[in-house]
Write a protein that holds these residues in place. Structure first.
Motif, PDB file in Angstrom:
ATOM      1  N   PRO A 167       0.828  -1.207   0.000  1.00 53.95           N
ATOM      2  CA  PRO A 167       0.000   0.000   0.000  1.00 53.95           C
ATOM      3  C   PRO A 167       0.867   1.264   0.000  1.00 53.95           C
ATOM      4  O   PRO A 167       2.016   1.245   0.434  1.00 53.95           O
ATOM      5  N   GLU A 168       0.305   2.349  -0.477  1.00 52.98           N
ATOM      6  CA  GLU A 168       1.035   3.600  -0.673  1.00 52.98           C
ATOM      7  C   GLU A 168       1.815   4.046   0.570  1.00 52.98           C
ATOM      8  O   GLU A 168       2.955   4.492   0.467  1.00 52.98           O
ATOM      9  N   GLU A 169       1.219   3.908   1.757  1.00 53.57           N
ATOM     10  CA  GLU A 169       1.873   4.422   2.970  1.00 53.57           C
ATOM     11  C   GLU A 169       3.116   3.639   3.387  1.00 53.57           C
ATOM     12  O   GLU A 169       3.933   4.123   4.156  1.00 53.57           O
ATOM     13  N   ARG A 170       3.303   2.416   2.892  1.00 56.01           N
ATOM     14  CA  ARG A 170       4.495   1.641   3.242  1.00 56.01           C
ATOM     15  C   ARG A 170       5.032   0.862   2.042  1.00 56.01           C
ATOM     16  O   ARG A 170       5.556  -0.239   2.155  1.00 56.01           O
ATOM     17  N   ALA A 171       4.945   1.444   0.867  1.00 55.20           N
ATOM     18  CA  ALA A 171       5.287   0.751  -0.374  1.00 55.20           C
ATOM     19  C   ALA A 171       6.788   0.660  -0.609  1.00 55.20           C
ATOM     20  O   ALA A 171       7.537   1.577  -0.291  1.00 55.20           O
ATOM     21  N   LEU A 172       7.188  -0.454  -1.178  1.00 58.62           N
ATOM     22  CA  LEU A 172       8.526  -0.624  -1.708  1.00 58.62           C
ATOM     23  C   LEU A 172       8.449  -0.181  -3.160  1.00 58.62           C
ATOM     24  O   LEU A 172       7.594  -0.660  -3.917  1.00 58.62           O
ATOM     25  N   LYS A 173       9.320   0.759  -3.559  1.00 58.33           N
ATOM     26  CA  LYS A 173       9.265   1.293  -4.916  1.00 58.33           C
ATOM     27  C   LYS A 173      10.618   1.058  -5.599  1.00 58.33           C
ATOM     28  O   LYS A 173      11.657   1.329  -5.029  1.00 58.33           O
ATOM     29  N   ILE A 174      10.536   0.555  -6.833  1.00 57.18           N
ATOM     30  CA  ILE A 174      11.726   0.268  -7.618  1.00 57.18           C
ATOM     31  C   ILE A 174      11.485   0.806  -9.025  1.00 57.18           C
ATOM     32  O   ILE A 174      10.382   0.714  -9.547  1.00 57.18           O
ATOM     33  N   GLY A 175      12.529   1.344  -9.637  1.00 55.61           N
ATOM     34  CA  GLY A 175      12.432   1.832 -11.002  1.00 55.61           C
ATOM     35  C   GLY A 175      13.602   1.334 -11.821  1.00 55.61           C
ATOM     36  O   GLY A 175      14.586   0.837 -11.274  1.00 55.61           O
ATOM     37  N   GLY A 176      13.498   1.456 -13.127  1.00 54.38           N
ATOM     38  CA  GLY A 176      14.624   1.040 -13.950  1.00 54.38           C
ATOM     39  C   GLY A 176      14.247   0.851 -15.402  1.00 54.38           C
ATOM     40  O   GLY A 176      13.229   1.351 -15.889  1.00 54.38           O
ATOM     41  N   THR A 177      15.100   0.101 -16.094  1.00 56.01           N
ATOM     42  CA  THR A 177      14.951  -0.206 -17.506  1.00 56.01           C
ATOM     43  C   THR A 177      15.282  -1.682 -17.684  1.00 56.01           C
ATOM     44  O   THR A 177      16.129  -2.217 -16.981  1.00 56.01           O
ATOM     45  N   ALA A 178      14.614  -2.328 -18.631  1.00 53.74           N
ATOM     46  CA  ALA A 178      14.887  -3.741 -18.916  1.00 53.74           C
ATOM     47  C   ALA A 178      14.755  -3.999 -20.404  1.00 53.74           C
ATOM     48  O   ALA A 178      13.990  -3.330 -21.100  1.00 53.74           O
ATOM     49  N   GLU A 179      15.505  -4.976 -20.873  1.00 54.27           N
ATOM     50  CA  GLU A 179      15.417  -5.385 -22.264  1.00 54.27           C
ATOM     51  C   GLU A 179      15.187  -6.881 -22.309  1.00 54.27           C
ATOM     52  O   GLU A 179      15.827  -7.644 -21.601  1.00 54.27           O
ATOM     53  N   LEU A 180      14.233  -7.279 -23.130  1.00 57.18           N
ATOM     54  CA  LEU A 180      13.871  -8.687 -23.236  1.00 57.18           C
ATOM     55  C   LEU A 180      14.047  -9.110 -24.679  1.00 57.18           C
ATOM     56  O   LEU A 180      13.610  -8.435 -25.585  1.00 57.18           O
TER      57      LEU A 180
END
Length: 180
Positions: A167-180
């Motif tokens: 949930p928003e109040e305790r979220a784990l957030k990850i960002g990036g780029t990937a190629e498949l």
């Protein structure tokens, strides 16, 4: 086909596909088989139904329906618009009936030498609570994955990936780029 080109059965339509419009189209209990010629892998959509309109066989349509793949039922909504001979703007939602998951996308589909390409956004999300088609209520840890996608028959590039787990109040957030 083996070179990544989209191909349809030969013979053609015999008329101008852009000149035909269908006010209401209802398809029931159909089967659609998509074949990847290079690997001979098949995706079979059984018990396919569609209810909507086709403004042109050259690319503009919208509607909703469902299909069975494997043993799972999937509901969907889809719309495509095309201006002249340009790219097709495609919007879609897919909702598996027995999984707490929603898939949606919005982007442009083009054909380059009959090789389909998609550029746009795709989001997969699992909501907190869901009532499955079987009547079973499911409570989940929510998550959401969204990305900008550039895909063709050979590869997919996922940019601006945003993954949020919880949930928003305790979220784990990850960002990036990937190629498949």
């Amino acid at each position: 086909d083996r070179d990544g080109r989209a191909s349809l059965p030969s013979g053609g339509l015999g008329f101008d596909a852009g000149a035909l419009a269908v006010d209401h189209l209802h398809v029931e209990d159909a089967r659609l088989t998509l074949v990847h010629a290079a690997s001979n892998r098949r995706l079979v959509l059984d018990k396919l139904w569609f209810d909507g309109e086709v403004r042109s066989l050259a690319g503009s349509f919208r509607g909703e329906g469902a299909f069975v793949s494997g043993k799972d039922l999937y509901g969907y909504r889809i719309s495509a618009t095309r201006q002249d001979a340009g790219p097709i703007r495609l919007r879609f939602n897919i909702d598996p009936s027995e999984r707490a998951l929603a898939v949606e996308g919005d982007g442009l589909v083009t054909l380059d030498d009959n090789r389909p390409k998609f550029e746009g956004g795709v989001t997969l999300a699992r909501p907190v609570g869901t009532m499955l088609a079987s009547g079973r209520a499911v409570v989940n840890e929510p998550w959401r994955l969204s990305a900008r996608v550039k895909a063709n028959s050979a590869a997919a590039l996922f940019e601006q990936i945003d993954f949020q787990y919880g949930p928003e109040e305790r979220a784990l957030k990850i960002g990036g780029t990937a190629e498949l």
